[in-house]
Design a protein around this motif. Sequence first.
Motif, PDB file in Angstrom:
ATOM      1  N   LYS A 231       0.818  -1.205   0.000  1.00  0.00           N
ATOM      2  CA  LYS A 231       0.000   0.000   0.000  1.00  0.00           C
ATOM      3  C   LYS A 231       0.857   1.264   0.000  1.00  0.00           C
ATOM      4  O   LYS A 231       0.339   2.359  -0.207  1.00  0.00           O
ATOM      5  CB  LYS A 231      -0.940   0.013   1.204  1.00  0.00           C
ATOM      6  CG  LYS A 231      -2.027  -1.052   1.150  1.00  0.00           C
ATOM      7  CD  LYS A 231      -3.002  -0.915   2.303  1.00  0.00           C
ATOM      8  CE  LYS A 231      -4.115  -1.953   2.203  1.00  0.00           C
ATOM      9  NZ  LYS A 231      -5.098  -1.831   3.310  1.00  0.00           N
ATOM     10  N   GLN A 232       2.152   1.098   0.210  1.00  0.00           N
ATOM     11  CA  GLN A 232       3.035   2.248   0.352  1.00  0.00           C
ATOM     12  C   GLN A 232       4.053   2.319  -0.781  1.00  0.00           C
ATOM     13  O   GLN A 232       4.360   1.329  -1.436  1.00  0.00           O
ATOM     14  CB  GLN A 232       3.778   2.184   1.688  1.00  0.00           C
ATOM     15  CG  GLN A 232       2.884   2.355   2.890  1.00  0.00           C
ATOM     16  CD  GLN A 232       3.682   2.450   4.176  1.00  0.00           C
ATOM     17  OE1 GLN A 232       4.879   2.196   4.204  1.00  0.00           O
ATOM     18  NE2 GLN A 232       3.016   2.845   5.254  1.00  0.00           N
ATOM     19  N   PHE A 233       4.595   3.542  -0.979  1.00  0.00           N
ATOM     20  CA  PHE A 233       5.686   3.772  -1.919  1.00  0.00           C
ATOM     21  C   PHE A 233       6.972   4.010  -1.143  1.00  0.00           C
ATOM     22  O   PHE A 233       6.952   4.585  -0.042  1.00  0.00           O
ATOM     23  CB  PHE A 233       5.385   4.990  -2.799  1.00  0.00           C
ATOM     24  CG  PHE A 233       4.222   4.792  -3.724  1.00  0.00           C
ATOM     25  CD1 PHE A 233       4.380   4.126  -4.924  1.00  0.00           C
ATOM     26  CD2 PHE A 233       2.959   5.274  -3.396  1.00  0.00           C
ATOM     27  CE1 PHE A 233       3.316   3.933  -5.789  1.00  0.00           C
ATOM     28  CE2 PHE A 233       1.884   5.090  -4.246  1.00  0.00           C
ATOM     29  CZ  PHE A 233       2.064   4.415  -5.444  1.00  0.00           C
TER      30      PHE A 233
ATOM     31  N   THR B 183      -2.944   3.924 -10.730  1.00  0.00           N
ATOM     32  CA  THR B 183      -3.684   3.483  -9.541  1.00  0.00           C
ATOM     33  C   THR B 183      -4.199   2.055  -9.717  1.00  0.00           C
ATOM     34  O   THR B 183      -4.247   1.293  -8.748  1.00  0.00           O
ATOM     35  CB  THR B 183      -4.853   4.437  -9.248  1.00  0.00           C
ATOM     36  OG1 THR B 183      -5.799   4.416 -10.317  1.00  0.00           O
ATOM     37  CG2 THR B 183      -4.343   5.870  -9.066  1.00  0.00           C
TER      38      THR B 183
ATOM     39  N   HIS C 181      -1.296  -0.288  -9.184  1.00  0.00           N
ATOM     40  CA  HIS C 181      -1.007  -0.299  -7.753  1.00  0.00           C
ATOM     41  C   HIS C 181      -2.030  -1.143  -7.001  1.00  0.00           C
ATOM     42  O   HIS C 181      -1.681  -1.956  -6.136  1.00  0.00           O
ATOM     43  CB  HIS C 181      -0.998   1.130  -7.208  1.00  0.00           C
ATOM     44  CG  HIS C 181      -0.523   1.214  -5.790  1.00  0.00           C
ATOM     45  ND1 HIS C 181      -0.837   2.262  -4.953  1.00  0.00           N
ATOM     46  CD2 HIS C 181       0.229   0.367  -5.044  1.00  0.00           C
ATOM     47  CE1 HIS C 181      -0.298   2.068  -3.775  1.00  0.00           C
ATOM     48  NE2 HIS C 181       0.362   0.925  -3.795  1.00  0.00           N
TER      49      HIS C 181
ATOM     50  N   GLU D   7       6.043  10.579  -0.912  1.00  0.00           N
ATOM     51  CA  GLU D   7       4.896  11.374  -0.471  1.00  0.00           C
ATOM     52  C   GLU D   7       4.183  12.032  -1.647  1.00  0.00           C
ATOM     53  O   GLU D   7       2.946  12.065  -1.704  1.00  0.00           O
ATOM     54  CB  GLU D   7       5.357  12.446   0.535  1.00  0.00           C
ATOM     55  CG  GLU D   7       5.870  11.908   1.845  1.00  0.00           C
ATOM     56  CD  GLU D   7       7.289  11.340   1.765  1.00  0.00           C
ATOM     57  OE1 GLU D   7       7.696  10.621   2.700  1.00  0.00           O
ATOM     58  OE2 GLU D   7       7.995  11.619   0.758  1.00  0.00           O
TER      59      GLU D   7
ATOM     60  N   GLN E  87       2.338   9.395  -3.754  1.00  0.00           N
ATOM     61  CA  GLN E  87       1.106   8.998  -3.065  1.00  0.00           C
ATOM     62  C   GLN E  87       0.052  10.091  -3.158  1.00  0.00           C
ATOM     63  O   GLN E  87      -1.136   9.812  -3.404  1.00  0.00           O
ATOM     64  CB  GLN E  87       1.393   8.693  -1.589  1.00  0.00           C
ATOM     65  CG  GLN E  87       0.178   8.209  -0.801  1.00  0.00           C
ATOM     66  CD  GLN E  87      -0.382   6.917  -1.348  1.00  0.00           C
ATOM     67  OE1 GLN E  87       0.303   5.895  -1.334  1.00  0.00           O
ATOM     68  NE2 GLN E  87      -1.611   6.933  -1.842  1.00  0.00           N
TER      69      GLN E  87
ATOM     70  N   HIS F 145      -1.496  10.032  -6.583  1.00  0.00           N
ATOM     71  CA  HIS F 145      -2.421   8.894  -6.689  1.00  0.00           C
ATOM     72  C   HIS F 145      -3.745   9.223  -6.003  1.00  0.00           C
ATOM     73  O   HIS F 145      -4.819   8.902  -6.525  1.00  0.00           O
ATOM     74  CB  HIS F 145      -1.807   7.650  -6.041  1.00  0.00           C
ATOM     75  CG  HIS F 145      -0.918   6.877  -6.965  1.00  0.00           C
ATOM     76  ND1 HIS F 145      -1.138   5.563  -7.293  1.00  0.00           N
ATOM     77  CD2 HIS F 145       0.198   7.248  -7.653  1.00  0.00           C
ATOM     78  CE1 HIS F 145      -0.201   5.149  -8.123  1.00  0.00           C
ATOM     79  NE2 HIS F 145       0.629   6.153  -8.353  1.00  0.00           N
ATOM     80  N   ASP F 146      -3.655   9.863  -4.846  1.00  0.00           N
ATOM     81  CA  ASP F 146      -4.880  10.216  -4.114  1.00  0.00           C
ATOM     82  C   ASP F 146      -5.755  11.173  -4.910  1.00  0.00           C
ATOM     83  O   ASP F 146      -6.986  11.062  -4.899  1.00  0.00           O
ATOM     84  CB  ASP F 146      -4.522  10.842  -2.762  1.00  0.00           C
ATOM     85  CG  ASP F 146      -3.906   9.840  -1.787  1.00  0.00           C
ATOM     86  OD1 ASP F 146      -4.061   8.618  -2.013  1.00  0.00           O
ATOM     87  OD2 ASP F 146      -3.264  10.289  -0.822  1.00  0.00           O
TER      88      ASP F 146
END
Length: 333
Positions: free
Chosen positions: A14-16, A45, A48, A311, A314, A317-318
């Motif tokens: 779930k993380q980069f 996304t 991912h 950061e 992410q 992506h959000d």
Amino acid sequence: MSIKAIAVDPKNVKQFIAIELPQPDVGKNDLLVEVKAVSINPVDTKVHQGAVKNGLQAPKVLGWDASGVVKTVGSSVSGFSVGDEVWYAGDITRPGSNASQQLIDYRIVAKKPKTLNWAEAAAMPLTALTAWEGLFEHLRIQDGGADKTLLIIGGAGGVGSLAIPFAAQRSKVKIIATASRPESAQWCIERGAALTVNYKDLVGELEKQGIKQVDYIFCLNDTDGHWDAIGKLIAPLGKICTIVENAEPLDQNQLKLKSASLHWEFMFTRSMYTTADIAEQGNILTQVAELVDAGKVKTTLTETLAGLTPENIQAAHDRVLDGHMQGKVVVAF
């Protein structure tokens, strides 16, 4: 010399995370590009989310849009030299552009528009290719006269934001785009749409405008959700193109009765299968660059994040996952 990259963490998908990769060997058809900016697309996304679902054995570098400078050219490369400023949408079968350097097949690359900065350029290639291929190769709207109508479902998104001006510049058809908010509707009109309608009731909204059928439909959002309306609205002998995979079987009865055609557009097909016409993607991006430099098409960049960091990837992506983006978000480094 190593390459810096941002990758999906195999230990916590779930993380980069920030990683370093060895300098790659340049193939005969490759360019090694020093990446200056990348944009985030729904494909990022989705890949991912696939990793979250299925797991990873090693860090995975995403990113399928970039602008940058050529550092090395392969032995069979023509048309490019060290120092050229380029843009491209990439190849889903190879490591992505969320890295300081990237290998890319020269046939799917073009010189970037001279009038755009790195971030403005990086916002466009994948969506430009998707819009161009969908409109002109599958729907062939350039063959339609002024009496024909094109409905673009998802007009203010990344692909729609380019599909509208492409259609306006290179066809005679009337362009209708979906937009649910006033600012989205204005965005579409500014880019060349003649009319906007709310996607929540396509049939009803179009009927209010005296429109019962359309000749071309370019679906850029929720194929399943819009499928019934698409079947009702498409004209006899009309053409439909969608870029969004379906989760449920698509009832073909309405299309069959109308002798309507359904086309799928997947921008990565040419690079994935190394098709005989793979170089057409470089040609398309060259034509798009000419339209941009002539002032006929604008960048779709709406937000820039500074720095290649976990950061920022992410956060980008959000923005895409939120589902209400106008245009594109770019990470510049």
